[in-house]
Scaffold this active site. Sequence first.
Site, PDB file in Angstrom:
ATOM      1  N   CYS A   1      -8.701   1.295  -1.678  1.00  0.00           N
ATOM      2  CA  CYS A   1      -8.115   0.722  -2.885  1.00  0.00           C
ATOM      3  C   CYS A   1      -8.963   0.096  -3.929  1.00  0.00           C
ATOM      4  O   CYS A   1      -8.619   0.160  -5.009  1.00  0.00           O
ATOM      5  CB  CYS A   1      -6.722   0.350  -2.693  1.00  0.00           C
ATOM      6  SG  CYS A   1      -6.942  -1.541  -2.191  1.00  0.00           S
TER       7      CYS A   1
ATOM      8  N   SER B   1       0.765   4.249  -1.957  1.00  0.00           N
ATOM      9  CA  SER B   1       0.358   4.900  -3.358  1.00  0.00           C
ATOM     10  C   SER B   1       1.336   4.332  -4.320  1.00  0.00           C
ATOM     11  O   SER B   1       2.552   3.747  -3.815  1.00  0.00           O
ATOM     12  CB  SER B   1       0.554   6.357  -3.245  1.00  0.00           C
ATOM     13  OG  SER B   1       1.852   6.760  -2.644  1.00  0.00           O
TER      14      SER B   1
ATOM     15  N   GLU C   1      -5.776   9.205  -9.300  1.00  0.00           N
ATOM     16  CA  GLU C   1      -6.272   8.395  -8.336  1.00  0.00           C
ATOM     17  C   GLU C   1      -6.521   9.655  -7.209  1.00  0.00           C
ATOM     18  O   GLU C   1      -5.533  10.345  -6.665  1.00  0.00           O
ATOM     19  CB  GLU C   1      -5.183   7.384  -7.317  1.00  0.00           C
ATOM     20  CG  GLU C   1      -6.106   6.879  -6.552  1.00  0.00           C
ATOM     21  CD  GLU C   1      -4.952   5.879  -5.548  1.00  0.00           C
ATOM     22  OE1 GLU C   1      -4.046   6.040  -5.276  1.00  0.00           O
ATOM     23  OE2 GLU C   1      -5.666   4.733  -4.867  1.00  0.00           O
TER      24      GLU C   1
HETATM   25  P1  NAD Z   1       1.289   6.564   1.306  1.00  0.00           P
HETATM   26  O1  NAD Z   1       1.945   6.048  -0.144  1.00  0.00           O
HETATM   27  O2  NAD Z   1       1.317   7.903   1.538  1.00  0.00           O
HETATM   28  O3  NAD Z   1       1.929   5.776   2.492  1.00  0.00           O
HETATM   29  C1  NAD Z   1       2.085   4.621   2.703  1.00  0.00           C
HETATM   30  C2  NAD Z   1       3.166   4.170   3.474  1.00  0.00           C
HETATM   31  O4  NAD Z   1       4.286   4.784   2.923  1.00  0.00           O
HETATM   32  C3  NAD Z   1       2.883   4.803   4.979  1.00  0.00           C
HETATM   33  O5  NAD Z   1       3.395   4.027   5.890  1.00  0.00           O
HETATM   34  C4  NAD Z   1       3.742   5.990   4.828  1.00  0.00           C
HETATM   35  O6  NAD Z   1       4.219   6.416   5.949  1.00  0.00           O
HETATM   36  C5  NAD Z   1       4.899   5.533   3.889  1.00  0.00           C
HETATM   37  N1  NAD Z   1       5.511   6.660   3.072  1.00  0.00           N
HETATM   38  C6  NAD Z   1       4.853   7.711   2.815  1.00  0.00           C
HETATM   39  N2  NAD Z   1       5.747   8.659   2.120  1.00  0.00           N
HETATM   40  C7  NAD Z   1       6.967   7.934   1.962  1.00  0.00           C
HETATM   41  C8  NAD Z   1       8.210   8.299   1.481  1.00  0.00           C
HETATM   42  N3  NAD Z   1       8.265   9.473   0.712  1.00  0.00           N
HETATM   43  N4  NAD Z   1       9.027   7.356   1.520  1.00  0.00           N
HETATM   44  C9  NAD Z   1       9.090   6.307   2.208  1.00  0.00           C
HETATM   45  N5  NAD Z   1       7.919   5.743   2.789  1.00  0.00           N
HETATM   46  C10 NAD Z   1       6.680   6.967   2.619  1.00  0.00           C
HETATM   47  O7  NAD Z   1      -0.227   5.969   1.048  1.00  0.00           O
HETATM   48  P2  NAD Z   1      -1.520   6.374   1.897  1.00  0.00           P
HETATM   49  O8  NAD Z   1      -1.950   7.769   1.529  1.00  0.00           O
HETATM   50  O9  NAD Z   1      -1.241   6.247   3.393  1.00  0.00           O
HETATM   51  O10 NAD Z   1      -2.433   5.290   1.520  1.00  0.00           O
HETATM   52  C11 NAD Z   1      -3.371   5.411   0.254  1.00  0.00           C
HETATM   53  C12 NAD Z   1      -2.927   4.945  -0.755  1.00  0.00           C
HETATM   54  O11 NAD Z   1      -2.639   3.280  -0.564  1.00  0.00           O
HETATM   55  C13 NAD Z   1      -3.524   4.902  -2.098  1.00  0.00           C
HETATM   56  O12 NAD Z   1      -2.947   5.281  -3.125  1.00  0.00           O
HETATM   57  C14 NAD Z   1      -4.263   3.621  -2.241  1.00  0.00           C
HETATM   58  O13 NAD Z   1      -4.896   3.185  -3.416  1.00  0.00           O
HETATM   59  C15 NAD Z   1      -3.253   2.703  -1.688  1.00  0.00           C
HETATM   60  N6  NAD Z   1      -3.540   1.277  -1.103  1.00  0.00           N
HETATM   61  C16 NAD Z   1      -3.459   0.341  -2.015  1.00  0.00           C
HETATM   62  C17 NAD Z   1      -3.816  -0.868  -1.822  1.00  0.00           C
HETATM   63  C18 NAD Z   1      -3.488  -1.936  -2.492  1.00  0.00           C
HETATM   64  O14 NAD Z   1      -4.109  -3.218  -1.921  1.00  0.00           O
HETATM   65  N7  NAD Z   1      -3.277  -2.046  -3.854  1.00  0.00           N
HETATM   66  C19 NAD Z   1      -4.649  -1.135  -0.451  1.00  0.00           C
HETATM   67  C20 NAD Z   1      -4.849   0.198   0.554  1.00  0.00           C
HETATM   68  C21 NAD Z   1      -4.195   1.344   0.009  1.00  0.00           C
END
Ligand code: NAD
Length: 500
Positions: A282, A227, A382
């Site tokens: 995404c 995210s 989003e």
């Molecule tokens: P997220 O941001 O919650 O988690 C992503 C990663 O970050 C995970 O490994 C998680 O363990 C880690 N994380 C979570 N909170 C954290 C914190 N406070 N500090 C450090 N690390 C932390 O995302 P999600 O819910 O797993 O995935 C969905 C999101 O990913 C959506 O926003 C989507 O758009 C995005 N996404 C983007 C792409 C792209 O190519 N731009 C591709 C796939 C997904």
Amino acid sequence: MTAPVAHWLDNASFPGSSDRTAEVTNPATGEVTGRVALASAADAEAVIASAAAAAPGWAATSVAARTQVVFRFRELLNERAADLAAIITAEHGKVLSDAAGEVARGQEVVEFACGIPHLLKGGYSEQVSTGVDVHSKRQPLGVVGVISPFNFPAMVPMWFFPLAIAAGNTVVLKPSEKDPSASLWMAELWREAGLPDGVFNVLQGDKEAVDALLDHASVKAISFVGSTPIAQYVYERGSAAGKRVQALGGAKNHMVVLPDADLDLAADQAVNAGFGSAGERCMAISVLVAVGPVADDLVAKIADRARGLVTGDGTRGADMGPLVTRPHRDKVAAYVDAGESAGAKVVVDGREVDADGAADGFWLGPTLLDHVTPEMSVYTDEIFGPVLSVVRVETYDEAVALVNANRYGNGVALFTSSGGAARKFEVDVEVGMIGINVPIPVPMAYYSFGGWKSSLFGDSHAHGTEGVHFFTRGKVVTSRWNDPAVKPQGGLELTFPQNT
Ligand code: NAD
């Protein structure tokens, strides 16, 4: 009780010493199916140390030997893709055919990585000055961290690790704690493919594991996908620690439909891209921008198609699976409530879906909202669920202004039968990946994937040539080898070197 899903160190499962764990659920049944270890700082240290110890040996291994291992990984993955897809469906919830598609798209990068010698080639210029030649080379960085999101537990890691490994780096993958098992399955495949100990490692966990990767001096680069707030955090903290960081963030992808578009094609593609994987992509389309008179017809066609979709257990042939967790399902439903309260018209309502699956699954059916306006939260945020919002505008210029005013710039699509309009659109929109009559324009492995604005922090996109550059550092060597037959050589010359 079965042991938690573990870390992976030196080509073996590593339980770690932390007593923190998180639940892993099957979204189609609501059952807790296991737990995953959440790394402590000491666990992270052990895994990173293994990757650091393996780095010099792997970097010194010939590029031919490295790519042969990658090729064997590709062959094994090809044989067993269905096993990986089943693991993804069990923890993520997406339907099996979609999980298989994810594996196939990840595999494209593995195949691209097999040809990396072509992209690791340097340049050579002879006699740039008298007796002086110049050549360039690219070398691996050392240990690289890959931090991935829940929505593509196999494909997103595969955007990065095949190239990182083929380029001579060692990898620590920190998967999402929501669906951690795919990472270990891939680790076992690497072992079977002959990858030496320590080259591919997995660190399960949450913020503590991520922070350890961001701060550790041995980790030279971070590829993050998730995210936007976390992407920004990772970019800032990792960069401050002197690392190279590419952090791909969230999205709000628009599909603009011009009056001259084929409306049946547009309706089919809006449904596919809006509701595929329950909108947890995404590159999903979450806003449909209907230009001029097409809106009523288009909304009717999309509603017809959406009502015919089967929401249900991904192992049983449904079109669309559940959302990943109960809290996420409820959050998405709350956005639909908020849109309705703000004046949007709920044309298809997924909140009361009759799912083909267990009563406790995290179900939310396809939802179509019409007359959405740009200040509604359903538009600004989003949502990451099966919710398609229709915004009505009068002109092409209004549509482009709407897309460009959005804080995200991941993907966008234009549906039209005018080549001229399409060509103008490609120039006008401030978005990284553009589809023309294609709703989910995910670039092939040999191009690079990445958005603009709040969809990407850093300057390198994933895979393709940019991926190879991200995982390598350039050097330029200027050398003088004098002809032994020519005497005398050298001489004193204190001015700045000039070409002669
Ligand atoms: P997220 O941001 O919650 O988690 C992503 C990663 O970050 C995970 O490994 C998680 O363990 C880690 N994380 C979570 N909170 C954290 C914190 N406070 N500090 C450090 N690390 C932390 O995302 P999600 O819910 O797993 O995935 C969905 C999101 O990913 C959506 O926003 C989507 O758009 C995005 N996404 C983007 C792409 C792209 O190519 N731009 C591709 C796939 C997904």
